[in-house]
Design a protein around this motif. Sequence first.
Motif, PDB file in Angstrom:
ATOM      1  N   SER A  70       7.378 -73.280 -47.578  1.00  0.00           N
ATOM      2  CA  SER A  70       7.981 -73.443 -46.260  1.00  0.00           C
ATOM      3  C   SER A  70       6.914 -73.253 -45.188  1.00  0.00           C
ATOM      4  O   SER A  70       5.918 -72.552 -45.409  1.00  0.00           O
ATOM      5  CB  SER A  70       9.131 -72.453 -46.031  1.00  0.00           C
ATOM      6  N   ILE A  71       7.155 -73.918 -44.070  1.00  0.00           N
ATOM      7  CA  ILE A  71       6.253 -73.765 -42.918  1.00  0.00           C
ATOM      8  C   ILE A  71       7.050 -73.131 -41.788  1.00  0.00           C
ATOM      9  O   ILE A  71       8.123 -73.631 -41.424  1.00  0.00           O
ATOM     10  CB  ILE A  71       5.688 -75.122 -42.436  1.00  0.00           C
ATOM     11  N   HIS A  73       6.731 -72.882 -38.115  1.00  0.00           N
ATOM     12  CA  HIS A  73       5.892 -73.500 -37.084  1.00  0.00           C
ATOM     13  C   HIS A  73       6.044 -72.730 -35.763  1.00  0.00           C
ATOM     14  O   HIS A  73       6.982 -72.956 -34.999  1.00  0.00           O
ATOM     15  CB  HIS A  73       6.274 -74.972 -36.920  1.00  0.00           C
ATOM     16  N   VAL A 100       3.281 -81.214 -38.107  1.00  0.00           N
ATOM     17  CA  VAL A 100       3.812 -80.272 -39.109  1.00  0.00           C
ATOM     18  C   VAL A 100       4.917 -80.947 -39.928  1.00  0.00           C
ATOM     19  O   VAL A 100       4.943 -80.862 -41.163  1.00  0.00           O
ATOM     20  CB  VAL A 100       4.323 -78.991 -38.405  1.00  0.00           C
ATOM     21  N   LEU A 101       5.824 -81.634 -39.250  1.00  0.00           N
ATOM     22  CA  LEU A 101       6.929 -82.281 -39.977  1.00  0.00           C
ATOM     23  C   LEU A 101       6.405 -83.414 -40.865  1.00  0.00           C
ATOM     24  O   LEU A 101       6.866 -83.605 -41.993  1.00  0.00           O
ATOM     25  CB  LEU A 101       7.960 -82.815 -38.981  1.00  0.00           C
ATOM     26  N   ALA A 104       4.805 -81.977 -43.874  1.00  0.00           N
ATOM     27  CA  ALA A 104       5.859 -81.513 -44.786  1.00  0.00           C
ATOM     28  C   ALA A 104       6.417 -82.710 -45.566  1.00  0.00           C
ATOM     29  O   ALA A 104       6.629 -82.638 -46.788  1.00  0.00           O
ATOM     30  CB  ALA A 104       6.965 -80.810 -43.996  1.00  0.00           C
ATOM     31  N   VAL A 112      11.143 -76.359 -43.070  1.00  0.00           N
ATOM     32  CA  VAL A 112      10.356 -76.066 -41.859  1.00  0.00           C
ATOM     33  C   VAL A 112      11.232 -75.252 -40.903  1.00  0.00           C
ATOM     34  O   VAL A 112      12.354 -75.650 -40.577  1.00  0.00           O
ATOM     35  CB  VAL A 112       9.886 -77.363 -41.161  1.00  0.00           C
ATOM     36  N   PHE A 162      15.044 -78.667 -42.055  1.00  0.00           N
ATOM     37  CA  PHE A 162      14.554 -78.154 -40.767  1.00  0.00           C
ATOM     38  C   PHE A 162      15.587 -77.190 -40.189  1.00  0.00           C
ATOM     39  O   PHE A 162      16.783 -77.496 -40.168  1.00  0.00           O
ATOM     40  CB  PHE A 162      14.331 -79.326 -39.804  1.00  0.00           C
TER      41      PHE A 162
END
Length: 312
Positions: A70-71, A73, A100-101, A104, A112, A162
Amino acid sequence: MAHLITGGTGFLGVELARKLLARGAEVVLFDLQPDMEALGDLADRLTVLRGDVSGWPEVLNAVNGRSIESIFHLGALLSVPADENPWAAYRVNANGVMHVLEAARIFGVPKVIFSSSMGVYAGNTGHIDESTVQAPDSMYGVTKIFGELLGRFYHRKFGIDFRSARLCTVVGLGARTRHMTQYMAWMIERSLKGEPFEVWVAESTSNPFIYYRDAVRALLMLHDAPADKIRTRVYNLAGTSSTAVEFARKVREHLPAARITFRPDPDAMRLFGKGIGTVDEKAAREEWGWQAEYGVEQAILDMKRSFEAGKS
Ligand SMILES: NC(=O)c1ccc[n+]([C@@H]2O[C@H](COP(=O)([O-])OP(=O)(O)OC[C@H]3O[C@@H](n4cnc5c(N)ncnc54)[C@H](O)[C@@H]3O)[C@@H](O)[C@H]2O)c1
């Protein structure tokens, strides 16, 4: 599998990293200017990458080959720097979330988490819930709304899980970036240091705040919530609302030597408007069990304890 935090050596990033490490997770931090001092004892327990979220190859390289699950952000220009340099804010906040997306999507990162802001409602002093129209006139607010909507698009089109929380003003020790409502945390921090503090908004300016421990716990709860509970996807967090003068009174109650004065700055007042009204956080409560733990008093006392522990 690791968690990647952009803006990872910032005020919230460090605390988030600390909590993830405490769970035994692998953590990678990505930051434009890694602040190794802020990381303290965490520094040798995680990976730190220097990079710019507005640089597409840099974001790709951060994700490539790392099994990121997972990120978070968090990397962004906050309200005041975004207003001072809207072109940079466009690059960092708008291009950054796209990068970032997109990273991903390309590398199959399933989740995210995006730190949005109640700044998307700045100037609305009425009752606010997730159906309230967002009409910010700050570059910061505009780019945060873009991030929220782009995330929803990536969810619908590409299945990225998201999720986003609109944080209100985060209060805690050690925040360095000046933003519209940073006066709340600095009233406490400067008073603890025995320094005077001049508040740049009017006494009547109303604003909700959230303690940093709660803010990070909210991001983690949002991250952990089962996918079938996530219906609203972008959530308001109410925090505790207070006018600047009430907040100063509470600070003086607990820190009697505080020297807080008010000198409203017309530029800051124009940027922030009359503040933010009362926020409904029913969706976060119902969908993932959110409940803040710290009010004004608890936040001040916890900061006092941390400050004193740091001195001893
Ligand atoms: N602090 C608050 O009151 C608050 C309130 C609402 C939302 N948020 C959001 O939470 C997030 C974290 O905020 P914070 O308080 O930790 O701020 P911060 O300024 O302390 O941290 C942001 C970090 O992002 C990094 N960064 C800036 N530009 C970058 C770039 N181009 N590439 C990579 N990294 C970059 C900075 O070096 C910094 O370490 C932000 O997205 C912010 O908008 C914060």
